[in-house]
Design a protein around this motif. Structure first.
Motif, PDB file in Angstrom:
ATOM      1  N   THR A   1      -5.045  -2.693   3.995  1.00  0.00           N
ATOM      2  CA  THR A   1      -4.846  -1.245   4.035  1.00  0.00           C
ATOM      3  C   THR A   1      -5.326  -0.676   5.376  1.00  0.00           C
ATOM      4  O   THR A   1      -6.110  -1.304   6.087  1.00  0.00           O
ATOM      5  CB  THR A   1      -5.615  -0.559   2.894  1.00  0.00           C
ATOM      6  OG1 THR A   1      -7.023  -0.783   3.078  1.00  0.00           O
ATOM      7  CG2 THR A   1      -5.199  -1.121   1.545  1.00  0.00           C
TER       8      THR A   1
ATOM      9  N   GLN B   1      10.831  -5.748   2.044  1.00  0.00           N
ATOM     10  CA  GLN B   1      10.692  -4.399   2.599  1.00  0.00           C
ATOM     11  C   GLN B   1      11.927  -3.582   2.230  1.00  0.00           C
ATOM     12  O   GLN B   1      12.936  -4.144   1.793  1.00  0.00           O
ATOM     13  CB  GLN B   1      10.536  -4.469   4.117  1.00  0.00           C
ATOM     14  CG  GLN B   1      11.653  -5.209   4.822  1.00  0.00           C
ATOM     15  CD  GLN B   1      11.298  -5.572   6.251  1.00  0.00           C
ATOM     16  OE1 GLN B   1      10.148  -5.563   6.650  1.00  0.00           O
ATOM     17  NE2 GLN B   1      12.317  -5.889   7.051  1.00  0.00           N
TER      18      GLN B   1
ATOM     19  N   GLN C   1       5.852  -5.014   3.019  1.00  0.00           N
ATOM     20  CA  GLN C   1       5.478  -3.805   3.779  1.00  0.00           C
ATOM     21  C   GLN C   1       6.623  -2.793   3.778  1.00  0.00           C
ATOM     22  O   GLN C   1       7.757  -3.139   4.099  1.00  0.00           O
ATOM     23  CB  GLN C   1       5.130  -4.174   5.214  1.00  0.00           C
ATOM     24  CG  GLN C   1       4.634  -2.989   6.025  1.00  0.00           C
ATOM     25  CD  GLN C   1       4.463  -3.300   7.492  1.00  0.00           C
ATOM     26  OE1 GLN C   1       5.144  -4.155   8.063  1.00  0.00           O
ATOM     27  NE2 GLN C   1       3.556  -2.593   8.139  1.00  0.00           N
ATOM     28  N   PRO C   2       6.313  -1.540   3.434  1.00  0.00           N
ATOM     29  CA  PRO C   2       5.049  -1.079   2.849  1.00  0.00           C
ATOM     30  C   PRO C   2       5.030  -1.354   1.346  1.00  0.00           C
ATOM     31  O   PRO C   2       5.990  -1.040   0.640  1.00  0.00           O
ATOM     32  CB  PRO C   2       5.046   0.419   3.158  1.00  0.00           C
ATOM     33  CG  PRO C   2       6.491   0.787   3.306  1.00  0.00           C
ATOM     34  CD  PRO C   2       7.230  -0.440   3.738  1.00  0.00           C
ATOM     35  N   ALA C   3       3.955  -1.940   0.879  1.00  0.00           N
ATOM     36  CA  ALA C   3       3.857  -2.349  -0.523  1.00  0.00           C
ATOM     37  C   ALA C   3       3.973  -1.162  -1.473  1.00  0.00           C
ATOM     38  O   ALA C   3       4.426  -1.310  -2.614  1.00  0.00           O
ATOM     39  CB  ALA C   3       2.539  -3.087  -0.750  1.00  0.00           C
ATOM     40  N   ASP C   4       3.555   0.023  -1.014  1.00  0.00           N
ATOM     41  CA  ASP C   4       3.594   1.201  -1.889  1.00  0.00           C
ATOM     42  C   ASP C   4       5.008   1.709  -2.125  1.00  0.00           C
ATOM     43  O   ASP C   4       5.212   2.627  -2.920  1.00  0.00           O
ATOM     44  CB  ASP C   4       2.733   2.319  -1.297  1.00  0.00           C
ATOM     45  CG  ASP C   4       3.132   2.663   0.130  1.00  0.00           C
ATOM     46  OD1 ASP C   4       3.973   3.549   0.326  1.00  0.00           O
ATOM     47  OD2 ASP C   4       2.602   2.012   1.053  1.00  0.00           O
ATOM     48  N   LYS C   5       6.006   1.116  -1.455  1.00  0.00           N
ATOM     49  CA  LYS C   5       7.394   1.532  -1.636  1.00  0.00           C
ATOM     50  C   LYS C   5       8.060   0.847  -2.823  1.00  0.00           C
ATOM     51  O   LYS C   5       9.247   1.041  -3.078  1.00  0.00           O
ATOM     52  CB  LYS C   5       8.200   1.267  -0.365  1.00  0.00           C
ATOM     53  CG  LYS C   5       7.876   2.221   0.780  1.00  0.00           C
ATOM     54  CD  LYS C   5       8.135   3.665   0.408  1.00  0.00           C
ATOM     55  CE  LYS C   5       7.844   4.613   1.572  1.00  0.00           C
ATOM     56  NZ  LYS C   5       8.058   6.025   1.191  1.00  0.00           N
TER      57      LYS C   5
ATOM     58  N   LEU D   1       0.191  -8.014   1.254  1.00  0.00           N
ATOM     59  CA  LEU D   1       0.689  -6.670   0.966  1.00  0.00           C
ATOM     60  C   LEU D   1       0.077  -5.691   1.954  1.00  0.00           C
ATOM     61  O   LEU D   1      -1.150  -5.637   2.112  1.00  0.00           O
ATOM     62  CB  LEU D   1       0.318  -6.249  -0.461  1.00  0.00           C
ATOM     63  CG  LEU D   1       0.990  -6.999  -1.612  1.00  0.00           C
ATOM     64  CD1 LEU D   1       0.327  -8.340  -1.863  1.00  0.00           C
ATOM     65  CD2 LEU D   1       0.961  -6.150  -2.895  1.00  0.00           C
TER      66      LEU D   1
ATOM     67  N   THR E   1      -0.198  -1.646   3.283  1.00  0.00           N
ATOM     68  CA  THR E   1       0.050  -0.266   2.869  1.00  0.00           C
ATOM     69  C   THR E   1      -0.876   0.704   3.593  1.00  0.00           C
ATOM     70  O   THR E   1      -1.978   0.331   4.004  1.00  0.00           O
ATOM     71  CB  THR E   1      -0.136  -0.106   1.345  1.00  0.00           C
ATOM     72  OG1 THR E   1       0.137   1.253   0.966  1.00  0.00           O
ATOM     73  CG2 THR E   1      -1.562  -0.443   0.920  1.00  0.00           C
ATOM     74  N   GLU E   2      -0.409   1.935   3.716  1.00  0.00           N
ATOM     75  CA  GLU E   2      -1.243   3.011   4.248  1.00  0.00           C
ATOM     76  C   GLU E   2      -1.820   3.856   3.111  1.00  0.00           C
ATOM     77  O   GLU E   2      -2.723   4.652   3.343  1.00  0.00           O
ATOM     78  CB  GLU E   2      -0.404   3.902   5.188  1.00  0.00           C
ATOM     79  CG  GLU E   2       0.057   3.173   6.441  1.00  0.00           C
ATOM     80  CD  GLU E   2       1.132   3.932   7.204  1.00  0.00           C
ATOM     81  OE1 GLU E   2       1.276   5.152   6.962  1.00  0.00           O
ATOM     82  OE2 GLU E   2       1.838   3.315   8.018  1.00  0.00           O
TER      83      GLU E   2
ATOM     84  N   MET F   1      -3.071   2.926  -0.474  1.00  0.00           N
ATOM     85  CA  MET F   1      -3.343   1.960  -1.546  1.00  0.00           C
ATOM     86  C   MET F   1      -3.257   2.607  -2.919  1.00  0.00           C
ATOM     87  O   MET F   1      -2.819   1.985  -3.885  1.00  0.00           O
ATOM     88  CB  MET F   1      -4.722   1.328  -1.339  1.00  0.00           C
ATOM     89  CG  MET F   1      -5.052   0.242  -2.351  1.00  0.00           C
ATOM     90  SD  MET F   1      -6.604  -0.629  -2.029  1.00  0.00           S
ATOM     91  CE  MET F   1      -7.792   0.645  -2.445  1.00  0.00           C
TER      92      MET F   1
ATOM     93  N   LEU G   1      -0.220   2.301  -5.201  1.00  0.00           N
ATOM     94  CA  LEU G   1       0.100   1.046  -5.875  1.00  0.00           C
ATOM     95  C   LEU G   1      -0.452   1.050  -7.297  1.00  0.00           C
ATOM     96  O   LEU G   1      -1.516   1.630  -7.555  1.00  0.00           O
ATOM     97  CB  LEU G   1      -0.497  -0.132  -5.111  1.00  0.00           C
ATOM     98  CG  LEU G   1       0.233  -0.583  -3.849  1.00  0.00           C
ATOM     99  CD1 LEU G   1      -0.658  -1.532  -3.046  1.00  0.00           C
ATOM    100  CD2 LEU G   1       1.539  -1.263  -4.188  1.00  0.00           C
TER     101      LEU G   1
END
Length: 327
Positions: free
Chosen positions: A32, A82, A117-121, A145, A147-148, A150, A153
């Motif tokens: 992160t 991604q 990346q980005p895992a939160d997508k 993973l 992410t900006e 966290m 998630l």
């Protein structure tokens, strides 16, 4: 040849190298940190070290067949998950395709690495599908993973990952590095605008963001002083990056509130704009200023759904005009 390491990554790389050296490589690592810290570069260096078949201690050799394939972006045991398009999410079909590939054995004797990346997508469906990979991990497979945010998630994924938080590096290290990259004009201001993120600062310098911000502030100031038409300016501003524009407006407004209460200018975010902000503060209606700030906060959430960008900016500028003119 290894992937580049930035000077502020030194301690982070020592931490990652220890995983390899001690043969305690985590199955899933959640990295992160803010935008512009170089998370991907660090993850790629780690990934190459993991797939290298002829490591020099913990460093990738850069010469073996595995390294050559990795550098050519054709390594069969290195995969990226991604969004198909910028601004879009990671689709469940992409996760299913990844799972099908992971059902096959790795082609090399080292690790297989999946970079997300980005895992939160990942949406709920794709995150649930990916969760099965973590619950029943394939052999010799490592998930990285990035992410900006966290917190975006699912907790079920976060709990199954080792965490590595990349923090904003000290300014002296970054300023030296920026000058080495050719950023020599208003270096400290560029870095401040980038919230201390080095790669973001380089991008800002290349895109002349300091000049654009100065122009936008001057125009915003003129609207507040009744010397410019909000509707006409909205037509010009709707061509600008809205997320960045709203961030500037929010920071100017926060500093303006501080000036209204005679806070020391050293505590302002926009120290270079202290003088004009103090002039505006003397003319501002505090109640209307707070309402304007509330609208900015609301718009920071509306920008992903607002259909008419120009109307949003018009509303902001008309409300802003009333802060000073309506006193």
């Amino acid at each position: 040849m290894n992937n580049a390491i930035y000077p502020w990554h030194t301690n982070d790389w020592v931490h990652l190298a220890a995983y390899i050296e001690q043969e305690r490589v985590p199955q899933a690592l959640l990295m992160t940190g803010a935008e512009g810290l170089g998370k991907r570069a660090l993850a790629l260096r780690y990934a190459q070290a993991l797939v290298c078949t002829d490591k020099l201690s913990v460093e990738a050799c850069g010469q073996c067949d595995s390294c050559q394939l990795f550098l050519a972006k054709t390594h069969p045991d290195f995969m990226c998950l991604q969004p198909a398009e910028e601004g879009k999410g990671i689709r469940i079909d992409d996760v299913r395709s990844l799972i099908n590939k992971l059902n096959l054995k790795p082609q090399y004797s080292t690790y297989r690495v999946v970079l997300i990346q980005p895992a939160d997508k990942m949406n709920i469906s794709s995150a649930n599908a990916f969760l099965k990979c973590l619950e029943e991990p394939p052999e010799r497979t490592v998930f990285l993973l990035l992410t900006e945010v966290m917190q975006a998630l699912p907790a079920t994924i976060i709990s199954r990952c080792q965490k590595m938080a990349l923090t904003i590096p000290d300014s002296s290290t970054v300023l030296t590095w920026l000058k080495e990259q050719g950023v020599v004009n208003q270096t400290e201001l560029v870095l401040d605008l980038a919230n201390g993120s080095p790669l973001q600062a380089v991008e800002y310098a290349q895109d002349n963001v300091v000049e654009l911000r100065s122009r936008c502030f001057a125009e915003w100031n003129q609207v507040g002083l009744n010397n410019a038409c909000p509707v006409s300016l909205a037509e010009t501003w709707q061509k600008l990056p809205l997320v960045e524009l709203l961030r500037w407006l929010s920071l100017w407004t926060e500093d303006l509130v501080k000036c209204c209460f005679s806070v020391d200018s050293a505590l302002l975010f926009n120290k270079d704009l202290a003088e004009p902000l103090q002039v505006l503060a003397k003319k501002a209606n505090k109640n209307r200023l707070f309402k304007f700030y509330d609208l900015l906060l609301k718009d920071s959430y509306r920008i992903t759904t607002q259909l008419n960008k120009q109307l949003l900016i018009e509303e902001l500028l008309i409300t802003w005009a009333q802060v000073v003119r309506g006193r």
